[in-house]
Design a protein around this motif. Structure first.
Motif, PDB file in Angstrom:
ATOM      1  N   THR A  15       0.880  -1.162   0.000  1.00  0.00           N
ATOM      2  CA  THR A  15       0.000   0.000   0.000  1.00  0.00           C
ATOM      3  C   THR A  15       0.918   1.213   0.000  1.00  0.00           C
ATOM      4  OG1 THR A  15      -1.747  -1.163   1.165  1.00  0.00           O
ATOM      5  CG2 THR A  15      -1.814   1.229   1.246  1.00  0.00           C
ATOM      6  N   HIS A  16       0.813   2.036  -1.042  1.00  0.00           N
ATOM      7  CA  HIS A  16       1.782   3.100  -1.274  1.00  0.00           C
ATOM      8  C   HIS A  16       1.163   4.477  -1.155  1.00  0.00           C
ATOM      9  CE1 HIS A  16       4.787   0.261  -2.797  1.00  0.00           C
ATOM     10  NE2 HIS A  16       3.741  -0.394  -3.272  1.00  0.00           N
ATOM     11  N   ARG A  17       1.999   5.412  -0.768  1.00  0.00           N
ATOM     12  CA  ARG A  17       1.589   6.810  -0.724  1.00  0.00           C
ATOM     13  C   ARG A  17       1.832   7.421  -2.097  1.00  0.00           C
ATOM     14  NH1 ARG A  17       1.909   9.984   4.703  1.00  0.00           N
ATOM     15  NH2 ARG A  17      -0.340  10.005   4.596  1.00  0.00           N
ATOM     16  N   ALA A  18       0.875   8.191  -2.585  1.00  0.00           N
ATOM     17  CA  ALA A  18       0.952   8.728  -3.941  1.00  0.00           C
ATOM     18  C   ALA A  18       1.859   9.945  -4.031  1.00  0.00           C
ATOM     19  CB  ALA A  18      -0.446   9.101  -4.435  1.00  0.00           C
ATOM     20  N   GLU A  19       2.750   9.908  -4.992  1.00  0.00           N
ATOM     21  CA  GLU A  19       3.507  11.101  -5.384  1.00  0.00           C
ATOM     22  C   GLU A  19       2.617  11.918  -6.313  1.00  0.00           C
ATOM     23  OE1 GLU A  19       6.574  13.829  -5.874  1.00  0.00           O
ATOM     24  OE2 GLU A  19       6.614  12.109  -4.549  1.00  0.00           O
ATOM     25  N   THR A  20       2.025  11.221  -7.287  1.00  0.00           N
ATOM     26  CA  THR A  20       1.032  11.822  -8.175  1.00  0.00           C
ATOM     27  C   THR A  20      -0.093  10.816  -8.383  1.00  0.00           C
ATOM     28  OG1 THR A  20       2.088  11.013 -10.199  1.00  0.00           O
ATOM     29  CG2 THR A  20       2.741  13.204  -9.417  1.00  0.00           C
ATOM     30  N   GLU A  21      -1.259  11.322  -8.685  1.00  0.00           N
ATOM     31  CA  GLU A  21      -2.398  10.460  -8.980  1.00  0.00           C
ATOM     32  C   GLU A  21      -3.177  11.041 -10.144  1.00  0.00           C
ATOM     33  OE1 GLU A  21      -5.701  11.059  -5.931  1.00  0.00           O
ATOM     34  OE2 GLU A  21      -3.940  11.690  -4.815  1.00  0.00           O
ATOM     35  N   HIS A  22      -3.633  10.158 -11.011  1.00  0.00           N
ATOM     36  CA  HIS A  22      -4.439  10.558 -12.166  1.00  0.00           C
ATOM     37  C   HIS A  22      -5.686   9.693 -12.166  1.00  0.00           C
ATOM     38  CE1 HIS A  22      -5.687  11.567 -16.198  1.00  0.00           C
ATOM     39  NE2 HIS A  22      -5.730  10.276 -16.485  1.00  0.00           N
ATOM     40  N   TRP A  23      -6.847  10.331 -12.189  1.00  0.00           N
ATOM     41  CA  TRP A  23      -8.124   9.620 -12.165  1.00  0.00           C
ATOM     42  C   TRP A  23      -8.704   9.558 -13.558  1.00  0.00           C
ATOM     43  CZ3 TRP A  23      -9.933   7.220  -7.866  1.00  0.00           C
ATOM     44  CH2 TRP A  23      -9.259   7.508  -6.675  1.00  0.00           C
ATOM     45  N   THR A  24      -9.094   8.345 -13.974  1.00  0.00           N
ATOM     46  CA  THR A  24      -9.721   8.165 -15.283  1.00  0.00           C
ATOM     47  C   THR A  24     -11.215   8.462 -15.180  1.00  0.00           C
ATOM     48  OG1 THR A  24     -10.133   5.821 -14.889  1.00  0.00           O
ATOM     49  CG2 THR A  24      -8.024   6.410 -15.907  1.00  0.00           C
ATOM     50  N   THR A  25     -11.876   8.534 -16.307  1.00  0.00           N
ATOM     51  CA  THR A  25     -13.307   8.847 -16.311  1.00  0.00           C
ATOM     52  C   THR A  25     -14.143   7.738 -15.690  1.00  0.00           C
ATOM     53  OG1 THR A  25     -13.475   7.982 -18.557  1.00  0.00           O
ATOM     54  CG2 THR A  25     -13.184  10.367 -18.306  1.00  0.00           C
ATOM     55  N   ASP A  26     -13.621   6.518 -15.660  1.00  0.00           N
ATOM     56  CA  ASP A  26     -14.372   5.421 -15.037  1.00  0.00           C
ATOM     57  C   ASP A  26     -14.040   5.251 -13.554  1.00  0.00           C
ATOM     58  OD1 ASP A  26     -11.826   4.432 -15.401  1.00  0.00           O
ATOM     59  OD2 ASP A  26     -12.462   2.490 -16.186  1.00  0.00           O
ATOM     60  N   GLY A  27     -13.319   6.207 -12.956  1.00  0.00           N
ATOM     61  CA  GLY A  27     -13.085   6.205 -11.516  1.00  0.00           C
ATOM     62  C   GLY A  27     -11.885   5.413 -11.048  1.00  0.00           C
ATOM     63  N   ARG A  28     -10.982   5.062 -11.946  1.00  0.00           N
ATOM     64  CA  ARG A  28      -9.770   4.335 -11.544  1.00  0.00           C
ATOM     65  C   ARG A  28      -8.629   5.319 -11.295  1.00  0.00           C
ATOM     66  NH1 ARG A  28      -9.996  -1.344 -13.037  1.00  0.00           N
ATOM     67  NH2 ARG A  28     -11.964  -1.691 -14.102  1.00  0.00           N
ATOM     68  N   ALA A  29      -7.807   4.987 -10.317  1.00  0.00           N
ATOM     69  CA  ALA A  29      -6.669   5.843  -9.985  1.00  0.00           C
ATOM     70  C   ALA A  29      -5.385   5.216 -10.508  1.00  0.00           C
ATOM     71  CB  ALA A  29      -6.571   6.014  -8.477  1.00  0.00           C
ATOM     72  N   HIS A  30      -4.632   6.003 -11.277  1.00  0.00           N
ATOM     73  CA  HIS A  30      -3.311   5.589 -11.734  1.00  0.00           C
ATOM     74  C   HIS A  30      -2.301   6.337 -10.876  1.00  0.00           C
ATOM     75  CE1 HIS A  30      -4.847   3.354 -15.130  1.00  0.00           C
ATOM     76  NE2 HIS A  30      -5.645   4.374 -15.398  1.00  0.00           N
ATOM     77  N   ILE A  31      -1.494   5.586 -10.143  1.00  0.00           N
ATOM     78  CA  ILE A  31      -0.643   6.141  -9.087  1.00  0.00           C
ATOM     79  C   ILE A  31       0.826   6.002  -9.423  1.00  0.00           C
ATOM     80  CG2 ILE A  31      -0.069   5.946  -6.619  1.00  0.00           C
ATOM     81  CD1 ILE A  31      -3.003   6.785  -7.304  1.00  0.00           C
ATOM     82  N   ARG A  32       1.589   7.050  -9.120  1.00  0.00           N
ATOM     83  CA  ARG A  32       3.053   6.985  -9.090  1.00  0.00           C
ATOM     84  C   ARG A  32       3.419   7.117  -7.613  1.00  0.00           C
ATOM     85  NH1 ARG A  32       5.182   6.798 -14.043  1.00  0.00           N
ATOM     86  NH2 ARG A  32       4.026   7.787 -15.719  1.00  0.00           N
ATOM     87  N   PRO A  33       3.970   6.065  -7.001  1.00  0.00           N
ATOM     88  CA  PRO A  33       4.267   6.114  -5.571  1.00  0.00           C
ATOM     89  C   PRO A  33       5.529   6.931  -5.264  1.00  0.00           C
ATOM     90  CG  PRO A  33       4.949   4.009  -6.466  1.00  0.00           C
ATOM     91  CD  PRO A  33       4.274   4.754  -7.584  1.00  0.00           C
ATOM     92  N   ILE A  34       5.603   7.476  -4.065  1.00  0.00           N
ATOM     93  CA  ILE A  34       6.781   8.273  -3.716  1.00  0.00           C
ATOM     94  C   ILE A  34       8.027   7.416  -3.546  1.00  0.00           C
ATOM     95  CG2 ILE A  34       5.470  10.151  -2.673  1.00  0.00           C
ATOM     96  CD1 ILE A  34       6.221   9.126   0.018  1.00  0.00           C
ATOM     97  N   CYS A  35       7.867   6.110  -3.334  1.00  0.00           N
ATOM     98  CA  CYS A  35       9.047   5.243  -3.206  1.00  0.00           C
ATOM     99  C   CYS A  35       9.699   4.971  -4.553  1.00  0.00           C
ATOM    100  CB  CYS A  35       8.664   3.929  -2.520  1.00  0.00           C
ATOM    101  SG  CYS A  35       7.461   2.945  -3.443  1.00  0.00           S
ATOM    102  N   ASP A  36       8.964   5.127  -5.663  1.00  0.00           N
ATOM    103  CA  ASP A  36       9.506   4.920  -7.004  1.00  0.00           C
ATOM    104  C   ASP A  36       8.616   5.652  -8.001  1.00  0.00           C
ATOM    105  OD1 ASP A  36      10.765   4.088  -9.309  1.00  0.00           O
ATOM    106  OD2 ASP A  36      10.060   2.017  -9.179  1.00  0.00           O
ATOM    107  N   ALA A  37       8.959   6.908  -8.269  1.00  0.00           N
ATOM    108  CA  ALA A  37       8.120   7.750  -9.127  1.00  0.00           C
ATOM    109  C   ALA A  37       8.151   7.322 -10.592  1.00  0.00           C
ATOM    110  CB  ALA A  37       8.549   9.207  -9.009  1.00  0.00           C
ATOM    111  N   THR A  38       9.026   6.380 -10.962  1.00  0.00           N
ATOM    112  CA  THR A  38       9.069   5.892 -12.336  1.00  0.00           C
ATOM    113  C   THR A  38       8.052   4.780 -12.570  1.00  0.00           C
ATOM    114  OG1 THR A  38      10.803   4.270 -11.838  1.00  0.00           O
ATOM    115  CG2 THR A  38      11.510   6.473 -12.543  1.00  0.00           C
ATOM    116  N   THR A  39       7.462   4.255 -11.497  1.00  0.00           N
ATOM    117  CA  THR A  39       6.493   3.177 -11.586  1.00  0.00           C
ATOM    118  C   THR A  39       5.079   3.740 -11.621  1.00  0.00           C
ATOM    119  OG1 THR A  39       7.952   1.743 -10.327  1.00  0.00           O
ATOM    120  CG2 THR A  39       5.658   1.092 -10.431  1.00  0.00           C
TER     121      THR A  39
END
Length: 81
Positions: A15-39
């Motif tokens: 379970t990761h803390r978000a560095e950035t988050e992007h929400w799609t129109t269908d309500g899904r979150a695409h996350i870049r975690p602060i432990c590895d912002a390239t993922t």
């Protein structure tokens, strides 16, 4: 400021803390975690978690990154009698 927690998998430490988050129109979150912002991963939860329910599910690297003291935040000591 660090974002809320997102569940990547039900395994320990995933379970990761978000560095950035992007929400799609269908309500899904695409996350870049602060432990590895390239993922980038799609979170299992549809709503961010303020406090994870199980402590062992939090990513230790995300926890360490959020607890680093900054130069602007000094520790203040008080004498109590």
């Amino acid at each position: 400021m660090n974002g809320p927690w997102f569940v990547r998998a039900v395994g320990d430490g995933d379970t990761h803390r978000a560095e950035t988050e992007h929400w799609t129109t269908d309500g899904r979150a695409h996350i870049r975690p602060i432990c590895d912002a390239t993922t980038l991963f799609t979170a299992l939860n549809r709503r961010p978690v303020a406090v994870p329910y199980y402590d062992d599910h939090r990513c230790p690297d995300c926890l360490a990154a959020t607890r680093k003291p900054t130069a602007s935040r000094r520790r203040r000591l008080a004498v109590v009698r």
